[in-house]
Motif scaffolding. Structure first.
Motif, short mmCIF file in Angstrom:
data_model
loop_
_atom_site.label_atom_id
_atom_site.label_comp_id
_atom_site.label_asym_id
_atom_site.label_seq_id
_atom_site.Cartn_x
_atom_site.Cartn_y
_atom_site.Cartn_z
N THR A 1 -3.26 1.73 18.93
CA THR A 1 -2.26 0.67 19.08
C THR A 1 -2.47 -0.41 18.03
O THR A 1 -1.51 -0.90 17.43
N ASN A 2 -3.72 -0.77 17.80
CA ASN A 2 -4.03 -1.78 16.78
C ASN A 2 -3.62 -1.29 15.40
O ASN A 2 -3.02 -2.04 14.62
N ILE A 3 -3.91 -0.04 15.09
CA ILE A 3 -3.51 0.52 13.79
C ILE A 3 -1.99 0.55 13.66
O ILE A 3 -1.45 0.20 12.60
N GLU A 4 -1.31 0.91 14.72
CA GLU A 4 0.15 0.94 14.68
C GLU A 4 0.73 -0.45 14.45
O GLU A 4 1.66 -0.61 13.66
N MET A 5 0.15 -1.45 15.08
CA MET A 5 0.62 -2.81 14.87
C MET A 5 0.37 -3.26 13.43
O MET A 5 1.23 -3.90 12.81
N ARG A 6 -0.78 -2.91 12.88
CA ARG A 6 -1.07 -3.28 11.49
C ARG A 6 -0.13 -2.56 10.53
O ARG A 6 0.31 -3.14 9.54
N LEU A 7 0.18 -1.31 10.82
CA LEU A 7 1.14 -0.58 9.97
C LEU A 7 2.52 -1.22 10.02
O LEU A 7 3.21 -1.32 9.00
N ASP A 8 2.93 -1.65 11.20
CA ASP A 8 4.22 -2.34 11.32
C ASP A 8 4.22 -3.62 10.49
O ASP A 8 5.22 -3.94 9.83
N ASP A 9 3.11 -4.36 10.55
CA ASP A 9 3.01 -5.59 9.76
C ASP A 9 3.07 -5.28 8.27
O ASP A 9 3.76 -5.97 7.51
N LEU A 10 2.35 -4.23 7.84
CA LEU A 10 2.39 -3.85 6.43
C LEU A 10 3.79 -3.42 6.00
O LEU A 10 4.25 -3.76 4.90
N GLU A 11 4.48 -2.69 6.86
CA GLU A 11 5.84 -2.25 6.55
C GLU A 11 6.76 -3.45 6.41
O GLU A 11 7.59 -3.50 5.49
N ALA A 12 6.62 -4.42 7.29
CA ALA A 12 7.44 -5.62 7.19
C ALA A 12 7.14 -6.38 5.90
O ALA A 12 8.06 -6.87 5.23
N LYS A 13 5.87 -6.47 5.53
CA LYS A 13 5.52 -7.16 4.29
C LYS A 13 6.05 -6.41 3.09
O LYS A 13 6.54 -7.02 2.13
N LEU A 14 5.99 -5.09 3.10
CA LEU A 14 6.53 -4.30 1.99
C LEU A 14 8.04 -4.46 1.88
O LEU A 14 8.57 -4.54 0.77
N ASP A 15 8.71 -4.50 3.00
CA ASP A 15 10.17 -4.72 2.97
C ASP A 15 10.49 -6.07 2.35
O ASP A 15 11.42 -6.19 1.55
N THR A 16 9.74 -7.09 2.76
CA THR A 16 9.96 -8.42 2.20
C THR A 16 9.69 -8.43 0.71
O THR A 16 10.46 -8.99 -0.08
N LEU A 17 8.59 -7.79 0.29
CA LEU A 17 8.25 -7.73 -1.12
C LEU A 17 9.31 -6.97 -1.93
O LEU A 17 9.71 -7.41 -3.02
N GLU A 18 9.82 -5.87 -1.38
CA GLU A 18 10.85 -5.10 -2.06
C GLU A 18 12.14 -5.91 -2.20
O GLU A 18 12.79 -5.91 -3.24
N ARG A 19 12.50 -6.62 -1.15
CA ARG A 19 13.70 -7.45 -1.17
C ARG A 19 13.57 -8.55 -2.22
O ARG A 19 14.49 -8.80 -3.00
N ASN A 20 12.40 -9.20 -2.26
CA ASN A 20 12.18 -10.26 -3.24
C ASN A 20 12.19 -9.71 -4.66
O ASN A 20 12.71 -10.37 -5.58
N THR A 21 11.65 -8.52 -4.85
CA THR A 21 11.62 -7.91 -6.19
C THR A 21 13.04 -7.59 -6.66
O THR A 21 13.39 -7.84 -7.81
#
Length: 128
Positions: free
Chosen positions: A90-110
């Motif tokens: 569950t902890n790994i899944e939550m961290r993956l969700d956070d990473l995915e959200a950060k990647l989406d934000t980074l892609e949008r900003n790029t």
């Protein structure tokens, strides 16, 4: 609850007994429903369940420790192992969700940063 037949046979020797049984069953049913829906019954049932759970707690602890020992000797996961693994997943899944959200934000900003550069490049190409 009971089924009374209107076409009772006058020669049936058990019809009176059957009617008496049905009337008794109806009466008992009503009495039991009233008793079960009472506050005193709920309190008595609660006390009985509480004492049962209190009395069975040591037995459950012995069973749990015995089961843990047996599973450990058989190289099988215990309940605590499975629970720990589930928490870690569950902890790994939550961290993956956070990473995915950060990647989406980074892609949008790029993409937003690249658009003005592309429009500037098109504008300078058209001018020349």
């Amino acid at each position: 609850m009971t089924q009374r037949s209107d076409n009772s046979n006058p020669f049936d020797p058990f019809s009176a007994w059957r009617e008496m049984r049905d009337a008794t069953m109806d009466t008992w049913s009503k009495v039991m429903i009233e008793m079960v829906n009472s506050e005193a019954y709920a309190e008595a049932t609660g006390r009985m369940m509480d004492s049962y759970l209190t009395a069975s707690a040591p037995f459950r602890q012995v069973m749990e420790s015995t089961m843990t020992q047996v599973l450990t000797q058989l190289n099988m996961p215990t309940r605590a192992d499975v629970t720990s693994l589930a928490e870690r997943l569950t902890n790994i899944e939550m961290r993956l969700d956070d990473l995915e959200a950060k990647l989406d934000t980074l892609e949008r900003n790029t993409k937003q940063a690249a658009r003005p550069a592309q429009s500037r490049a098109k504008g300078s190409a058209e001018e020349s």
